[in-house]
Design a protein around this motif. Structure first.
Motif, PDB file in Angstrom:
ATOM      1  N   ALA A  63     -14.465   2.903  -4.445  1.00  0.00           N
ATOM      2  CA  ALA A  63     -14.605   1.819  -3.471  1.00  0.00           C
ATOM      3  C   ALA A  63     -14.306   0.470  -4.101  1.00  0.00           C
ATOM      4  O   ALA A  63     -13.788  -0.441  -3.453  1.00  0.00           O
ATOM      5  CB  ALA A  63     -16.014   1.834  -2.882  1.00  0.00           C
ATOM      6  N   ALA A 111       0.533   3.761  -4.041  1.00  0.00           N
ATOM      7  CA  ALA A 111       0.719   2.354  -3.684  1.00  0.00           C
ATOM      8  C   ALA A 111       1.678   1.703  -4.668  1.00  0.00           C
ATOM      9  O   ALA A 111       2.015   2.266  -5.712  1.00  0.00           O
ATOM     10  CB  ALA A 111      -0.627   1.636  -3.674  1.00  0.00           C
ATOM     11  N   ALA A 146     -10.608  -0.461  -3.862  1.00  0.00           N
ATOM     12  CA  ALA A 146     -10.203  -0.896  -2.525  1.00  0.00           C
ATOM     13  C   ALA A 146     -10.650  -2.331  -2.259  1.00  0.00           C
ATOM     14  O   ALA A 146      -9.887  -3.156  -1.726  1.00  0.00           O
ATOM     15  CB  ALA A 146     -10.782   0.044  -1.471  1.00  0.00           C
ATOM     16  N   TRP A 147     -11.892  -2.661  -2.637  1.00  0.00           N
ATOM     17  CA  TRP A 147     -12.380  -4.019  -2.411  1.00  0.00           C
ATOM     18  C   TRP A 147     -11.673  -5.030  -3.304  1.00  0.00           C
ATOM     19  O   TRP A 147     -11.429  -6.172  -2.900  1.00  0.00           O
ATOM     20  CB  TRP A 147     -13.894  -4.074  -2.638  1.00  0.00           C
ATOM     21  CG  TRP A 147     -14.681  -3.555  -1.493  1.00  0.00           C
ATOM     22  CD1 TRP A 147     -15.267  -2.320  -1.378  1.00  0.00           C
ATOM     23  CD2 TRP A 147     -14.964  -4.234  -0.266  1.00  0.00           C
ATOM     24  NE1 TRP A 147     -15.896  -2.196  -0.165  1.00  0.00           N
ATOM     25  CE2 TRP A 147     -15.728  -3.357   0.538  1.00  0.00           C
ATOM     26  CE3 TRP A 147     -14.651  -5.500   0.229  1.00  0.00           C
ATOM     27  CZ2 TRP A 147     -16.180  -3.719   1.806  1.00  0.00           C
ATOM     28  CZ3 TRP A 147     -15.091  -5.869   1.491  1.00  0.00           C
ATOM     29  CH2 TRP A 147     -15.849  -4.973   2.263  1.00  0.00           C
ATOM     30  N   PHE A 201      -8.548  -4.779  -4.329  1.00  0.00           N
ATOM     31  CA  PHE A 201      -7.243  -5.002  -3.713  1.00  0.00           C
ATOM     32  C   PHE A 201      -7.370  -5.907  -2.493  1.00  0.00           C
ATOM     33  O   PHE A 201      -6.531  -6.794  -2.267  1.00  0.00           O
ATOM     34  CB  PHE A 201      -6.618  -3.665  -3.315  1.00  0.00           C
ATOM     35  CG  PHE A 201      -5.259  -3.794  -2.699  1.00  0.00           C
ATOM     36  CD1 PHE A 201      -4.141  -4.007  -3.483  1.00  0.00           C
ATOM     37  CD2 PHE A 201      -5.087  -3.711  -1.319  1.00  0.00           C
ATOM     38  CE1 PHE A 201      -2.887  -4.144  -2.913  1.00  0.00           C
ATOM     39  CE2 PHE A 201      -3.843  -3.840  -0.741  1.00  0.00           C
ATOM     40  CZ  PHE A 201      -2.733  -4.051  -1.550  1.00  0.00           C
ATOM     41  N   ALA A 202      -8.429  -5.715  -1.694  1.00  0.00           N
ATOM     42  CA  ALA A 202      -8.655  -6.603  -0.548  1.00  0.00           C
ATOM     43  C   ALA A 202      -8.868  -8.037  -0.999  1.00  0.00           C
ATOM     44  O   ALA A 202      -8.406  -8.985  -0.349  1.00  0.00           O
ATOM     45  CB  ALA A 202      -9.863  -6.110   0.256  1.00  0.00           C
ATOM     46  N   HIS A 227       0.751   9.269   3.489  1.00  0.00           N
ATOM     47  CA  HIS A 227      -0.185  10.192   2.862  1.00  0.00           C
ATOM     48  C   HIS A 227       0.534  11.529   2.734  1.00  0.00           C
ATOM     49  O   HIS A 227       1.070  12.051   3.714  1.00  0.00           O
ATOM     50  CB  HIS A 227      -1.456  10.344   3.698  1.00  0.00           C
ATOM     51  CG  HIS A 227      -2.272   9.097   3.770  1.00  0.00           C
ATOM     52  ND1 HIS A 227      -2.726   8.433   2.649  1.00  0.00           N
ATOM     53  CD2 HIS A 227      -2.724   8.378   4.838  1.00  0.00           C
ATOM     54  CE1 HIS A 227      -3.419   7.373   3.007  1.00  0.00           C
ATOM     55  NE2 HIS A 227      -3.425   7.302   4.335  1.00  0.00           N
ATOM     56  N   ASP A 277      -9.862   9.820  -8.562  1.00  0.00           N
ATOM     57  CA  ASP A 277      -9.510   9.138  -7.317  1.00  0.00           C
ATOM     58  C   ASP A 277      -9.974   7.691  -7.387  1.00  0.00           C
ATOM     59  O   ASP A 277     -10.912   7.342  -8.111  1.00  0.00           O
ATOM     60  CB  ASP A 277     -10.162   9.830  -6.109  1.00  0.00           C
ATOM     61  CG  ASP A 277      -9.719  11.273  -5.971  1.00  0.00           C
ATOM     62  OD1 ASP A 277      -8.511  11.499  -5.813  1.00  0.00           O
ATOM     63  OD2 ASP A 277     -10.587  12.170  -6.042  1.00  0.00           O
ATOM     64  N   LEU A 278      -9.295   6.845  -6.608  1.00  0.00           N
ATOM     65  CA  LEU A 278      -9.695   5.442  -6.534  1.00  0.00           C
ATOM     66  C   LEU A 278     -11.075   5.319  -5.900  1.00  0.00           C
ATOM     67  O   LEU A 278     -11.351   5.941  -4.873  1.00  0.00           O
ATOM     68  CB  LEU A 278      -8.678   4.642  -5.728  1.00  0.00           C
ATOM     69  CG  LEU A 278      -7.269   4.507  -6.324  1.00  0.00           C
ATOM     70  CD1 LEU A 278      -6.366   3.764  -5.357  1.00  0.00           C
ATOM     71  CD2 LEU A 278      -7.301   3.795  -7.659  1.00  0.00           C
ATOM     72  N   GLN A 308     -14.844   1.803  -9.822  1.00  0.00           N
ATOM     73  CA  GLN A 308     -13.388   1.743  -9.680  1.00  0.00           C
ATOM     74  C   GLN A 308     -12.760   3.129  -9.589  1.00  0.00           C
ATOM     75  O   GLN A 308     -11.718   3.295  -8.956  1.00  0.00           O
ATOM     76  CB  GLN A 308     -12.777   0.997 -10.868  1.00  0.00           C
ATOM     77  CG  GLN A 308     -13.167  -0.464 -10.939  1.00  0.00           C
ATOM     78  CD  GLN A 308     -12.566  -1.271  -9.805  1.00  0.00           C
ATOM     79  OE1 GLN A 308     -11.414  -1.075  -9.437  1.00  0.00           O
ATOM     80  NE2 GLN A 308     -13.354  -2.165  -9.226  1.00  0.00           N
ATOM     81  N   THR A 333       0.838  -1.198   0.000  1.00  0.00           N
ATOM     82  CA  THR A 333       0.000   0.000   0.000  1.00  0.00           C
ATOM     83  C   THR A 333       0.876   1.252   0.000  1.00  0.00           C
ATOM     84  O   THR A 333       2.102   1.178   0.067  1.00  0.00           O
ATOM     85  CB  THR A 333      -0.915   0.002   1.227  1.00  0.00           C
ATOM     86  OG1 THR A 333      -0.109   0.063   2.422  1.00  0.00           O
ATOM     87  CG2 THR A 333      -1.762  -1.264   1.280  1.00  0.00           C
ATOM     88  N   GLY A 377     -15.989  -5.643  -5.227  1.00  0.00           N
ATOM     89  CA  GLY A 377     -15.056  -4.921  -6.072  1.00  0.00           C
ATOM     90  C   GLY A 377     -15.505  -4.845  -7.518  1.00  0.00           C
ATOM     91  O   GLY A 377     -15.253  -3.857  -8.215  1.00  0.00           O
TER      92      GLY A 377
END
Length: 515
Positions: free
Chosen positions: A353, A123, A356-357, A359-360, A113, A350-351, A256, A109, A251
């Protein structure tokens, strides 16, 4: 040096642990020679103006020399400590590698910041290739080195290796945290903190007794003790597989990229969201993973579902990297303010949600793969070595070779669109292709040395993975419009057929096995 003379096993293990991350740290620091301003290392380099490139100084060569000498010391320690003795049964066989995977995920990651316009904190997957390669080597080396450390025959070597591994990971994760604490224009990011917490856990476990104590008179209870252990391994594997599938579904369906436009003089910004053309690909990969993950939780199907899950988790990486490529490409455009004159609108990317999901889901897929491998080891201990092995060498090798070719070739062709590959246009999705190819080759190789039913399950999982790759034609190419089958599509179908034939041969051998 003191440990090498007083306690050579512990000292040598410490050097081995430090050397395990030396290749990754070396590749990571090579970014200074390629393009220093893109290196997010505020403890070593913090630009105060816009620069296209930078020359390296004496400190860079000292860094390189330090990593090379650490690696050489690790080789010397391995030669001095290598042993052909059988390793003792270790505690924390699941927990330590899982902590190592968590630490590796934290290193991937954004390290800080940034409020500094000259330091664009990103990242690993958003950064330049040397930095990405270094972080990926670190993330891969952490769980592998942890597993090898626990397999050391001597306990002092195992404890020293875990301590050295924790120290090396601490040296990578701690400086960004300190930079975020002591600089006003930088803030602490959660990734390095997570890596430090996981690293502290590994260091703490390195101080405990690693060898399992077996009480006298309990040898005959070993078979009874394996069943609860196998139950917990399967439970962990199945739950991680289902969690990966859920994260992948979210995701795929969530946006995205978040796009914000603000015209000069406007009061309220206009927001929009963008999806990835590969989102249906990720959704299907999640379904393919969820079925064997649920099967692992059922006693009657667990033995066959676990090998399938141990292969199809790579489908999440294959599809997830393709989905993330949309977000990463958009965010690399940055803030377009100033282009087109003062009347031009300001766009920010910007990225969302979904990124983020996704990548998780990639992180959880790695954890599920590690748990599936551990479950396989326990299952093999329970089954013993008396089973007959099927002769599936020829079709398995053919399927593996065709799979490598399939993952290296484009599945569909669209006018004006060039897909990422293994041998040309290496981009973010290429890492998913490389992972899937490696998993199929590994599954085919393992199937030739496995019992018939697990071999058939492994080969069936590999066939699912190549079929999923062929499904990119309708799932991804269909959303782009005007897609036609390319060479990789037909090769993927041939690989799927060869792997299914190998799986069928393994099952037929099981049926003809002598009583």
């Amino acid at each position: 040096m003191w440990l090498a003379t007083k306690r050579p096993g512990l000292g040598g293990g410490l050097v081995l642990g430090l050397a395990a991350l030396a290749p990754g740290r070396l590749v990571l620091d090579l970014q200074f020679a390629v393009n220093g301003p893109l290196t997010i290392r505020p403890e070593l380099y913090l630009p105060d103006r816009f620069l296209g490139s930078s020359a390296v100084g004496a400190g860079f060569w000292l860094l390189v020399a330090g990593h090379l000498l650490t690696g050489a010391a690790g080789v010397a320690a391995w030669r001095a400590l290598r042993s052909h003795d059988e390793p003792e049964r270790r505690r924390w066989r699941l927990l330590v590698p899982l902590l190592a995977v968590v630490a590796g995920a934290g290193l991937l990651t954004a390290p800080v910041h940034s409020g500094n316009g000259f330091l664009l904190a990103r990242a690993a997957f958003e950064g330049p290739w040397p930095a990405l390669g270094g972080y990926l080597l670190l993330a891969a080396a952490l769980p592998l080195a942890a597993a090898l450390a626990l397999a050391a025959p001597a306990e002092p070597v195992a404890r020293g290796a875990l301590a050295g591994l924790a120290a090396a990971a601490f040296a990578v994760a701690a400086p960004p945290v300190l930079a975020g604490l002591f600089r006003d224009d930088l803030d602490v990011a959660w990734g390095p903190v997570l890596a430090l917490v996981a690293t502290a856990g590994i260091a703490g476990l390195a101080g405990t007794r690693l060898t399992e104590a077996v009480a006298e008179g309990t040898e005959n209870l070993a078979g009874a003790a394996k069943l609860p252990s196998l139950f917990w391994w399967r439970l962990t594997t199945g739950l991680l597989g289902l969690a990966t599938a859920v994260a992948a579904v979210i995701g795929a369906l969530a946006p995205q990229v978040a796009v914000t436009a603000l015209n000069p003089g406007a009061v309220t910004p206009v927001s929009a969201a963008a999806d990835s053309p590969a989102r249906w690909f990720l959704l299907v990969a999640a379904v393919v993973l969820a079925v064997p993950a649920a099967g692992v939780l059922v006693t009657k199907t667990a033995a066959l579902a676990r090998p399938v899950l141990g292969v199809v988790w790579a489908g999440i990486v294959l599809a997830g990297t393709a989905v993330l490529n949309t977000a990463l490409t958009a965010t690399q455009a940055g803030n377009l303010a100033g282009f087109g004159g003062t009347a031009a609108p300001v766009f920010t990317y910007d990225l969302g949600a979904g990124a983020a999901w996704t990548f998780a889901a990639l992180v959880l897929a790695a954890l599920a793969a590690l748990a599936a491998a551990g479950t396989g080891v326990v299952e093999r201990e329970d089954a013993g070595e008396g089973a007959t092995r099927g002769n599936v060498l020829a079709p398995a090798v053919a399927g593996a070779i065709l799979a490598v070719a399939a993952f290296g070739l484009p599945v569909f062709a669209v006018p004006g669109y060039v897909a990422a590959g293994l041998w040309s246009r290496f981009d973010t999705p290429s890492w998913g292709l490389l992972t899937a190819a490696a998993v199929v080759v590994g599954a085919a190789a393992l199937a030739t040395r496995s019992r018939p039913k697990p071999a058939a399950a492994l080969l069936a999982g590999a066939a699912l993975l190549t079929a999923l790759h062929a499904a990119e034609l309708p799932l991804v190419g269909g959303s782009l419009g005007g897609a036609s089958p390319a060479t990789g599509f037909w090769v993927a179908l041939a690989a799927t057929a060869a792997l299914l034939v190998a799986a069928g041969l393994a099952v037929s051998r099981q049926g003809r096995r002598a009583p």
